[in-house]
Design an enzyme around this catalytic site. Sequence first.
Site, PDB file in Angstrom:
ATOM      1  N   ASP A   1      60.559  -7.020  81.839  1.00 53.85           N
ATOM      2  CA  ASP A   1      60.262  -5.633  81.318  1.00 53.85           C
ATOM      3  C   ASP A   1      61.530  -5.610  80.090  1.00 53.85           C
ATOM      4  O   ASP A   1      62.535  -5.742  80.398  1.00 53.85           O
ATOM      5  CB  ASP A   1      60.642  -4.514  82.443  1.00 53.85           C
ATOM      6  CG  ASP A   1      60.701  -3.407  81.978  1.00 53.85           C
ATOM      7  OD1 ASP A   1      59.441  -2.913  81.510  1.00 53.85           O
ATOM      8  OD2 ASP A   1      61.720  -2.656  81.902  1.00 53.85           O
TER       9      ASP A   1
ATOM     10  N   GLU B   1      57.602  -8.551  77.869  1.00 56.48           N
ATOM     11  CA  GLU B   1      57.109  -7.450  77.519  1.00 56.48           C
ATOM     12  C   GLU B   1      58.179  -7.054  76.191  1.00 56.48           C
ATOM     13  O   GLU B   1      59.108  -6.635  76.134  1.00 56.48           O
ATOM     14  CB  GLU B   1      57.328  -6.141  78.260  1.00 56.48           C
ATOM     15  CG  GLU B   1      56.785  -4.983  77.754  1.00 56.48           C
ATOM     16  CD  GLU B   1      57.254  -3.848  78.257  1.00 56.48           C
ATOM     17  OE1 GLU B   1      56.512  -2.574  78.436  1.00 56.48           O
ATOM     18  OE2 GLU B   1      58.341  -3.732  78.779  1.00 56.48           O
TER      19      GLU B   1
END
Length: 565
Positions: free
Chosen positions: A225, A286
């Site tokens: 993330d 990401e």
Amino acid sequence: MNNKGVITLCTILLSSNLGYSESSPEWWQSMSLYQIYPRSFKDSDGDGIGDLKGIMSKLEHFTESNVDAFWLSPIYPSPMVDFGYDISDFVNIDETFGTMKDFEALTKAVHNASMKIIMDFVPNHSSDQHEWFQKSLQSIEPYTDYYVWHKGKVLPNGTVTVPNNWVSVFRGSAWTWREERQAYYLHQFTPEQPDLNFENENVVNAMKDVMRFWLDKGVDGFRVDAIPHLCEDVRFLDEPLTGNPNPEDYGYTHKIYTKDLPRTYEIVKGWREVTDEYSERVMMMEAYANMTMTMKYYVYGAHFPFNFGFVAETNQDSKATDFKRLIDRWMVNMPVLRGTANWVAGNHDKSRLVSRYGRQRAEAITMITLLLPGVGVTYNGEEIGMEDTWISWEDTKDPQGCNAGRDGYEKASRDPARTPFQWDDTTSAGFSTNPKTWLPVNKNYVTLNLAAQKKQNNSYYALYKAVSALRKWPAVKRGTLTTKLLGDDVLAFTRKADEEQSVYVVVNFANEEKIVDLSTLVHVSNQLNVYYATTNAHHLIGNIIKDVRTLKIPASGAVIYTSTT
């Protein structure tokens, strides 16, 4: 060089860069990847929040949908300020979702079903309730410098203020004062999410151990993330201004000291070494970044960074040329030897696909996402064409929306794309036995739900299931790619392998029917079969095409043809 020459050159480049670094591809290089937002997938205990046992009860859905692997948005213990992305324990399960035994049982069941399970890895920050941060507050070693602390800037009048003009993604200063330390700490997201200090080797090693913990549990990899935010320039200089007059807005500064730093890529390289300690694991990033910075993740060891072109750079007004440019740009820029392509049409941070494009074009984008080379990514609910749900100010949960206030929350909140999965037309769309769910169920669930669509031969799910099945064909799994514009409004691409079957996808982005000539991609003597089509062209399915020079493609529609030579 004329336009025809440019197209020909691009075709050659694309055909040689398929995204496979080996003659025998790894499982993840052609996977159909599904994102589960656990709070909204399936509730097993009636508390109105999805959980691990709920996911376990729906594994058959993945098999029926031709899913190879799924990744779970965070299920770690958390105060839920940012709904799981503020983690208070990196090596446990939040009781909201179940227990570690539940997770172990789910992992085993997933593997028994010949699928893979991938965890969300959130290394940039922890919760302020994490033991590490609480000890760092007290300057207890070795945790004193586990986070980014700064004494602040002293003004001429003796007042201590924030170190610089860095702004949080969720608005306002990225610095918060703590009396216990007589210092500010950095948080690029909410104040309850303090940034970890990756200049500290203890932190680097601790996060590697977190990875090993879950790999030992049997997970098949990680989705990492918010990776561009991982490291910051330790000089703590002000960032240049953009011209945005509001110092509270994230867009107030150019992020030259808080994003995409070289140190971040070195950390990624170390994580790849950890995943390589285990066989057949995958690590995905990401990375909302420019093309140059995104492609560097391939070089430094990520198996692939997510390709957000279809999410961030296109909308319902985008043209065929826009999509061709996005596809070609990724394929041409991707490293030939290390690159695996991937295509993302939606996620928990963006408005839903149908809400962005409308039903017909969304179907076409789903076809494109599933049939381009490499990894096709589906956000839960997109396979049935779920739409954004209007959420009142009183029901808003997302901190990004709450921080924008009553007047601005509708534009800022990510809640509309996070509402519960619509399984059937019973209480709470079959998501929960509880009529009160953590976010309201979309009122259209009575007609828009999986159970109903399974009974319809022209439903969104029927399309998803049929097109995803094509991913098993050699032509799609490992075949070459050629893209071509057929006029100003129509994009076509082909997938071909050494085997006899070939796949041709033709998408009309105009609001009127187009007649196209496919003879530049398929020999005029070839006979084509209409394998599948968007809803407005459903009547064409099964047709045999003998003249490839006069194909009728409906307005905002797409048709998939197959041929056998």
